[in-house]
Design a protein around this motif. Sequence first.
Motif, PDB file in Angstrom:
ATOM      1  N   LEU A  19     -77.102  18.570  57.930  1.00 25.12           N
ATOM      2  CA  LEU A  19     -76.401  18.052  59.107  1.00 25.12           C
ATOM      3  C   LEU A  19     -76.659  18.938  60.324  1.00 25.12           C
ATOM      4  O   LEU A  19     -76.936  18.446  61.422  1.00 25.12           O
ATOM      5  CB  LEU A  19     -74.899  17.975  58.819  1.00 25.12           C
ATOM      6  CG  LEU A  19     -74.005  17.503  59.970  1.00 25.12           C
ATOM      7  CD1 LEU A  19     -74.317  16.050  60.336  1.00 25.12           C
ATOM      8  CD2 LEU A  19     -72.525  17.653  59.594  1.00 25.12           C
TER       9      LEU A  19
ATOM     10  N   THR B 133     -68.679  17.379  59.895  1.00 29.14           N
ATOM     11  CA  THR B 133     -69.295  16.208  60.527  1.00 29.14           C
ATOM     12  C   THR B 133     -68.530  15.792  61.774  1.00 29.14           C
ATOM     13  O   THR B 133     -69.120  15.403  62.779  1.00 29.14           O
ATOM     14  CB  THR B 133     -69.332  15.035  59.531  1.00 29.14           C
ATOM     15  OG1 THR B 133     -70.058  15.417  58.353  1.00 29.14           O
ATOM     16  CG2 THR B 133     -70.016  13.825  60.146  1.00 29.14           C
ATOM     17  N   ARG B 134     -67.192  15.903  61.724  1.00 28.04           N
ATOM     18  CA  ARG B 134     -66.363  15.542  62.883  1.00 28.04           C
ATOM     19  C   ARG B 134     -66.514  16.547  64.021  1.00 28.04           C
ATOM     20  O   ARG B 134     -66.563  16.158  65.183  1.00 28.04           O
ATOM     21  CB  ARG B 134     -64.878  15.493  62.481  1.00 28.04           C
ATOM     22  CG  ARG B 134     -64.435  14.259  61.734  1.00 28.04           C
ATOM     23  CD  ARG B 134     -62.909  14.119  61.787  1.00 28.04           C
ATOM     24  NE  ARG B 134     -62.219  15.377  61.529  1.00 28.04           N
ATOM     25  CZ  ARG B 134     -61.841  15.786  60.322  1.00 28.04           C
ATOM     26  NH1 ARG B 134     -62.094  15.044  59.260  1.00 28.04           N
ATOM     27  NH2 ARG B 134     -61.187  16.955  60.166  1.00 28.04           N
TER      28      ARG B 134
ATOM     29  N   ARG C  34     -78.589  17.795  63.787  1.00 28.93           N
ATOM     30  CA  ARG C  34     -77.951  17.852  65.114  1.00 28.93           C
ATOM     31  C   ARG C  34     -78.682  18.820  66.052  1.00 28.93           C
ATOM     32  O   ARG C  34     -78.691  18.631  67.264  1.00 28.93           O
ATOM     33  CB  ARG C  34     -76.493  18.289  64.951  1.00 28.93           C
ATOM     34  CG  ARG C  34     -75.627  17.325  64.104  1.00 28.93           C
ATOM     35  CD  ARG C  34     -75.058  16.192  64.918  1.00 28.93           C
ATOM     36  NE  ARG C  34     -74.361  15.218  64.079  1.00 28.93           N
ATOM     37  CZ  ARG C  34     -73.049  15.218  63.855  1.00 28.93           C
ATOM     38  NH1 ARG C  34     -72.283  16.164  64.406  1.00 28.93           N
ATOM     39  NH2 ARG C  34     -72.505  14.293  63.101  1.00 28.93           N
TER      40      ARG C  34
ATOM     41  N   GLU D  37     -72.765  16.564  68.864  1.00 31.28           N
ATOM     42  CA  GLU D  37     -73.996  15.747  68.761  1.00 31.28           C
ATOM     43  C   GLU D  37     -75.105  16.387  69.582  1.00 31.28           C
ATOM     44  O   GLU D  37     -74.850  16.978  70.620  1.00 31.28           O
ATOM     45  CB  GLU D  37     -73.713  14.332  69.291  1.00 31.28           C
ATOM     46  CG  GLU D  37     -72.751  13.546  68.422  1.00 31.28           C
ATOM     47  CD  GLU D  37     -73.391  13.030  67.141  1.00 31.28           C
ATOM     48  OE1 GLU D  37     -74.636  13.183  67.007  1.00 31.28           O
ATOM     49  OE2 GLU D  37     -72.656  12.469  66.311  1.00 31.28           O
TER      50      GLU D  37
ATOM     51  N   GLU E  31     -75.951  19.508  52.084  1.00 32.22           N
ATOM     52  CA  GLU E  31     -75.704  18.443  53.060  1.00 32.22           C
ATOM     53  C   GLU E  31     -75.231  19.017  54.392  1.00 32.22           C
ATOM     54  O   GLU E  31     -75.572  18.499  55.462  1.00 32.22           O
ATOM     55  CB  GLU E  31     -74.679  17.452  52.515  1.00 32.22           C
ATOM     56  CG  GLU E  31     -75.187  16.586  51.370  1.00 32.22           C
ATOM     57  CD  GLU E  31     -74.149  15.568  50.934  1.00 32.22           C
ATOM     58  OE1 GLU E  31     -73.942  14.577  51.666  1.00 32.22           O
ATOM     59  OE2 GLU E  31     -73.527  15.791  49.877  1.00 32.22           O
TER      60      GLU E  31
ATOM     61  N   LEU F 239     -67.360  19.122  54.275  1.00 26.07           N
ATOM     62  CA  LEU F 239     -68.442  18.391  54.920  1.00 26.07           C
ATOM     63  C   LEU F 239     -67.882  17.363  55.900  1.00 26.07           C
ATOM     64  O   LEU F 239     -68.416  17.176  56.994  1.00 26.07           O
ATOM     65  CB  LEU F 239     -69.312  17.697  53.867  1.00 26.07           C
ATOM     66  CG  LEU F 239     -70.525  16.927  54.401  1.00 26.07           C
ATOM     67  CD1 LEU F 239     -71.464  17.856  55.151  1.00 26.07           C
ATOM     68  CD2 LEU F 239     -71.254  16.231  53.251  1.00 26.07           C
ATOM     69  N   GLU F 240     -66.777  16.724  55.543  1.00 34.49           N
ATOM     70  CA  GLU F 240     -66.159  15.726  56.421  1.00 34.49           C
ATOM     71  C   GLU F 240     -65.688  16.354  57.727  1.00 34.49           C
ATOM     72  O   GLU F 240     -65.923  15.824  58.816  1.00 34.49           O
ATOM     73  CB  GLU F 240     -64.974  15.072  55.701  1.00 34.49           C
ATOM     74  CG  GLU F 240     -64.271  13.999  56.528  1.00 34.49           C
ATOM     75  CD  GLU F 240     -63.063  13.403  55.818  1.00 34.49           C
ATOM     76  OE1 GLU F 240     -62.417  12.520  56.413  1.00 34.49           O
ATOM     77  OE2 GLU F 240     -62.758  13.841  54.684  1.00 34.49           O
TER      78      GLU F 240
END
Length: 231
Positions: free
Chosen positions: A192, A226-227, A196, A231, A188, A222-223
């Motif tokens: 991600l 992601t933060r 991106r 982007e 994952e 992973l959390e």
Amino acid sequence: MGKSAFAASVVTQLQSSEHGALLGAFFCRFGDDPNRMSPTMLIKSLAIQCAAHVSKAEFDAIFVPAFKALPADVSTRDLFDKLLKEPLAKLDARAQPMVLLIDALDEAGADANQRKPLLQLIPRLMKELPSWVRLVITSRPEVDIQHMLKGFSPFEILEDDPRHVADIEVFVRARLRPHIAAESELDEAVALFMQRSEGRFVYVATVMDALLESGGGAVFTLEKLTRELPE
């Protein structure tokens, strides 16, 4: 992968390869100094680098006389002959390919007219040097450059090419694996990164360096990834 990232990768691989070696490189950056983008500068730069890769005997016998014999006012055609074509033809054939790299040819001028003098030299570099000399050129697909290269079967790297995407994914997985807290989250995390990056290797390389190297032995869930992943 961006063209300059690709060129840097070629340089790195050739410096440690048993199958070829870098003979010289020229990086086109018109915005830095427009005067650097002349055919004269390219020829002289490559010739000096070629001279640095030969034995002292070859340097003294071939390159020193070539530079000394140059008249003050010499045409681009004669300069190419005297500093590249003739000296390289006098060298013993190398057992392995030797590469001349020209990076970012599209940046050799602000438009086609400014690039034209340099582009006119490229076919001679491709056709008239010894067979053991190989030429690698990177560029965006500008119309004038595509026209000049159409007889040479250029290889196009597209952002959505499955091979390109697969190469980036292998790189991401290898770099990321030691820094993911749980192996079960690796797939994952890689997905991600790929989402991106949108196929841009420069994004992957830059973000990897910022996230991982600055933090030394940083470990991400992973959390958290992601933060913190831009982007």
